[in-house]
Design a protein around this motif. Structure first.
Motif, mmCIF file in Angstrom:
data_model
loop_
_atom_site.group_PDB
_atom_site.id
_atom_site.type_symbol
_atom_site.label_atom_id
_atom_site.label_comp_id
_atom_site.label_asym_id
_atom_site.label_seq_id
_atom_site.Cartn_x
_atom_site.Cartn_y
_atom_site.Cartn_z
ATOM 1 N N THR A 1 36.850 58.990 18.473
ATOM 2 C CA THR A 1 35.551 59.390 19.026
ATOM 3 C C THR A 1 35.547 60.814 19.567
ATOM 4 N N LEU A 2 36.549 61.199 20.346
ATOM 5 C CA LEU A 2 36.505 62.519 20.987
ATOM 6 C C LEU A 2 37.912 63.037 21.250
ATOM 7 N N PRO A 3 38.061 64.367 21.336
ATOM 8 C CA PRO A 3 39.377 64.959 21.608
ATOM 9 C C PRO A 3 39.741 64.811 23.088
ATOM 10 N N TYR A 4 41.043 64.680 23.371
ATOM 11 C CA TYR A 4 41.483 64.523 24.755
ATOM 12 C C TYR A 4 42.933 64.953 24.889
ATOM 13 N N GLN A 5 43.339 65.184 26.136
ATOM 14 C CA GLN A 5 44.733 65.459 26.460
ATOM 15 C C GLN A 5 45.310 64.237 27.158
ATOM 16 N N ASP B 1 42.454 63.302 29.923
ATOM 17 C CA ASP B 1 41.588 64.374 30.404
ATOM 18 C C ASP B 1 40.787 64.918 29.231
ATOM 19 N N VAL B 2 39.466 65.041 29.405
ATOM 20 C CA VAL B 2 38.582 65.560 28.364
ATOM 21 C C VAL B 2 37.775 66.717 28.942
ATOM 22 N N ASP B 3 37.181 67.507 28.058
ATOM 23 C CA ASP B 3 36.310 68.589 28.503
ATOM 24 C C ASP B 3 35.061 68.001 29.167
ATOM 25 N N PRO B 4 34.474 68.726 30.132
ATOM 26 C CA PRO B 4 33.286 68.205 30.833
ATOM 27 C C PRO B 4 32.149 67.793 29.900
ATOM 28 N N LYS C 1 30.238 60.750 27.142
ATOM 29 C CA LYS C 1 30.649 59.919 26.007
ATOM 30 C C LYS C 1 31.875 59.082 26.360
ATOM 31 N N LEU C 2 32.815 59.679 27.106
ATOM 32 C CA LEU C 2 33.990 58.926 27.540
ATOM 33 C C LEU C 2 33.579 57.777 28.460
ATOM 34 N N ASN C 3 32.656 58.046 29.368
ATOM 35 C CA ASN C 3 32.218 57.003 30.296
ATOM 36 C C ASN C 3 31.514 55.862 29.567
#
Length: 669
Positions: A348-352, A480-483, A488-490
């Motif tokens: 779904t999304l990039p993250y660290q 950790d994701v960009d603001p 979307k993470l939530n």
């Protein structure tokens, strides 16, 4: 003829009634706005149940009602006191007690109902602005629309009628106590006011001593609270000391106005012969003799209101700061939940990602909380390597730099350090089952939500010591994701994570023969007092929204209630000044006929207003500043800038009312 006399008496009080009228309009507007928001369903649904929106706004409305009662009761008493001459004339024209009361009650009801209508109108027009401020304070994603609430109008009307009824009963009581000998007694009281007896001088000394004692105890709060904690315990000693400081300041304030200032004003040096200074002191002495309760009440109430605001601001500041301490990353969750959550997250999304390795170990460190004894029993502590700590520090900048002196040194991250660091002492050694380690430093525990770990304390150790120590190993994953991806993470969190408490451990530890006895076991079983569970996850956005909505609501209500109180108290002081001035208008005319220049008369007017407006305000400001210093000892690292801004706002409001009173008096003198 009688009607014209009554109307003339009413017109004499018209300027006073106008200030009363505008202050009442403001209070009705605030009360309606608070009440209307409790009926605004989109706002309530958006705020959620955790914020207790209706209850907090109801508390604010109740506080506004108390302020209105205080304001109207004081001003109404003052109006009656200043219309004794009118009452005498009414009696001479044959009006009985009930007819006089009915006229005064009619005046109050006329002004009350008229101000209610205008206040409701302004409240309806400005309710959207109030709602927008609340939505901004709570950081809600809600589009505010114009809202009209008939229920809120009815509730506000009933409250205003109740207050007017209370004031009406007060009028019946005040007028019934009128005697024709009042003016004669008033002249006698003026003679008494100029004399200071020995016992009054003693009480004046006590007033100054009480104030100085309360201020000294507040300024040196840390010293005194340690002594009180040793004698009575931390909580009992703290409450006792605060009560003593509050009592000294309250009693000292009343004695200060009743006796200390009167005694000071009775001293008249030769330099006062210039610029009508002697007259100013005499007038102030007469005011203090009859109105010391009013000035004392204003001082105490203003100081208390600002102190309460300071306490709320400290709470808000600490709670908002705790968001980054509890949830320093976008998401922290257990390893087991991450393995289930990772496939959807990766697609779904990039993250660290950062993996933190913990170890729950039996440990013992003596912790002494002043006045509460020593916690010396063994407990479960969490252990982490210094390398993991430094890796996590890149994500969580609140963590302090750590350099261990040796492989057997440790740094303790303690939750007590946020609030009780002045009252807490730690032993320099931590006992583990196999060995002892040396405590190098104690830092606040800003390592994320404690519910994600087992222990009450966290110790940072070397990688070598971590590997050698036996214990229960578990991991926590940091995401950790960009603001821009937080929402979307939530959404993914709400769809895939339950927030359950799981992964229990059981322990049975004891301290015998200078060593720890017992083990830590994991697995589900019978739940006992020695069973600990871990939370599944902590989300930064969820934590932020929950905290912001709660503290924003509290700050919104307390701010508007405090603003209302400051404006009403300034209005009461202005009312008294304008009414007193009309009675002294002939006196200033005589001074002009005696050749006193207008400039000197205007300076005298300003001098009297400065004393009446600013002595209570400055004394209240001192009380509130010292109360803030006490709060700062308890809630350290909070941001008190908003309270200092409000203290400045109070002075600005009083300056504006002072300027308006001086301008009006200069115009009619």
């Amino acid at each position: 003829m009688l009607i014209s006399i009554i109307w003339r008496g009413f017109k004499k009080q018209l300027a006073n009634y106008l200030i009363f009228f505008f202050s009442l309009i403001f209070a009705v507007m605030v009360y309606y706005s608070f009440t209307a928001m409790t009926y605004e369903q989109p706002l309530i649904r958006s705020a959620g149940k955790n914020t207790q929106l209706v209850g907090m706004l109801g508390f604010g409305s109740f506080a506004v009602v108390l302020i209105l009662l205080f304001f109207m009761a004081n001003t109404n008493r003052f109006f009656i006191e200043n219309r004794r001459k009118d009452i005498s004339i009414f009696h001479l024209y044959g009006l009985n007690y009930y007819q006089i009361c009915l006229w005064f009650i009619s005046e109050i009801f006329f002004i009350g109902i008229f101000s209610f209508g205008i206040g409701i109108g302004l409240g309806i027009l400005l309710s959207k602005l109030f709602s927008m401020i609340l939505v901004k304070a709570m950081d809600l994603s809600l589009q505010v629309h114009f809202f009209f609430s008939p229920d809120a109008i009815i509730t506000t009307g009933l409250v205003v009628l109740f207050i007017l009824a209370v004031v009406s009963f007060q009028i019946l009581w005040l007028v019934s106590g009128y005697k024709f000998s009042h003016l004669k007694k008033q002249r006698l009281r003026k003679v008494q006011a100029m004399k200071i007896s020995l016992w009054q001088k003693i009480l004046g000394i006590f007033g100054a001593l009480f104030l100085l004692s309360g201020w000294t105890m507040a300024a040196a709060y840390t010293f005194f609270v340690r002594q009180a904690s040793d004698l009575f315990g931390l909580i009992q000693g703290t409450l006792l000391l605060m009560s003593v400081i509050f009592g000294l300041c309250v009693i000292g304030s009343y004695l200060f106005f009743a006796f200390t200032l009167r005694w000071y004003n009775s001293y008249r040096p030769k330099r006062l012969n210039k610029n009508l200074g002697m007259l100013s002191r005499s007038e102030w002495q007469l005011r203090l003799f009859s109105e010391w309760r009013f000035f004392g009440s204003i001082t105490v109430a203003l100081g208390l209101a600002l102190a309460i605001l300071g306490g709320m601001v400290a709470l808000v500041s600490l709670e908002m700061r705790a968001v980054d301490e509890i949830a320093p990353a976008s998401l922290m969750l257990t390893r087991e939940s991450y393995e289930k959550f990772a496939p959807k997250l990766q697609s779904t999304l990039p993250y660290q990602r950062q993996t933190l390795h913990f170890k729950a170990v039996p440990a013992k460190q003596n912790v002494e909380i002043r006045g509460e004894g020593v916690n010396s029993g063994p407990e479960v502590m969490d252990m982490i390597t210094v390398s993991d700590y430094r890796a996590f520090q890149k994500i969580n900048p609140t963590l302090q730099d750590i350099q261990l002196n040796s492989d057997h040194s440790t740094v303790v991250l303690s939750s007590y350090q946020r609030y009780l660091n002045d009252y807490t002492r730690y032993s320099e050694t931590i006992n583990l089952k196999e060995q002892n380690i040396t405590v190098q430093a104690i830092h606040p525990n800003f390592f994320g939500d404690m519910n994600l770990r087992y222990g009450t304390g966290l110790i940072v150790v070397s990688d070598e010591l971590f590997n050698k120590t036996a214990g229960l190993t578990y991991t926590t994953e940091v995401i950790d994701v960009d603001p821009q991806f937080e929402n979307k993470l939530n959404q993914l969190i709400r769809e895939n994570l339950e927030g359950d408490w799981d992964h229990p451990i059981h322990y049975n530890l004891a301290w015998k023969n200078q060593q720890i006895i017992g083990e830590i076991a994991e697995g589900k079983g019978e739940k006992t007092d020695s069973t600990i569970y871990r939370s599944e996850y902590t989300s930064h956005q969820e934590t932020y929204r929950t905290t912001r909505s709660s503290v924003g609501l509290v700050l919104f209500v307390v701010t508007f209630v405090t603003t209302t109180f400051i404006i009403t108290t300034a209005s009461m002081v202005t009312l008294r000044q304008l009414s007193e001035f009309k009675q002294k208008k002939k006196q200033y005319g005589l001074l002009r006929q005696m050749g006193i220049p207008d400039k000197a008369i205007y300076q005298e007017i300003k001098r009297e207003n400065r004393v009446v407006f600013f002595i209570p305000a400055i004394l209240a400001l001192i009380h509130s500043m010292l109360a803030l210093s006490v709060i700062a000892h308890i809630a350290k690292n909070a941001n008190y800038g908003f309270v200092y801004l409000f203290c400045g706002l109070m002075l600005v409001v009083y300056v504006l009312f002072y300027w308006a009173a001086c301008a009006y008096q200069k115009k009619i003198v």
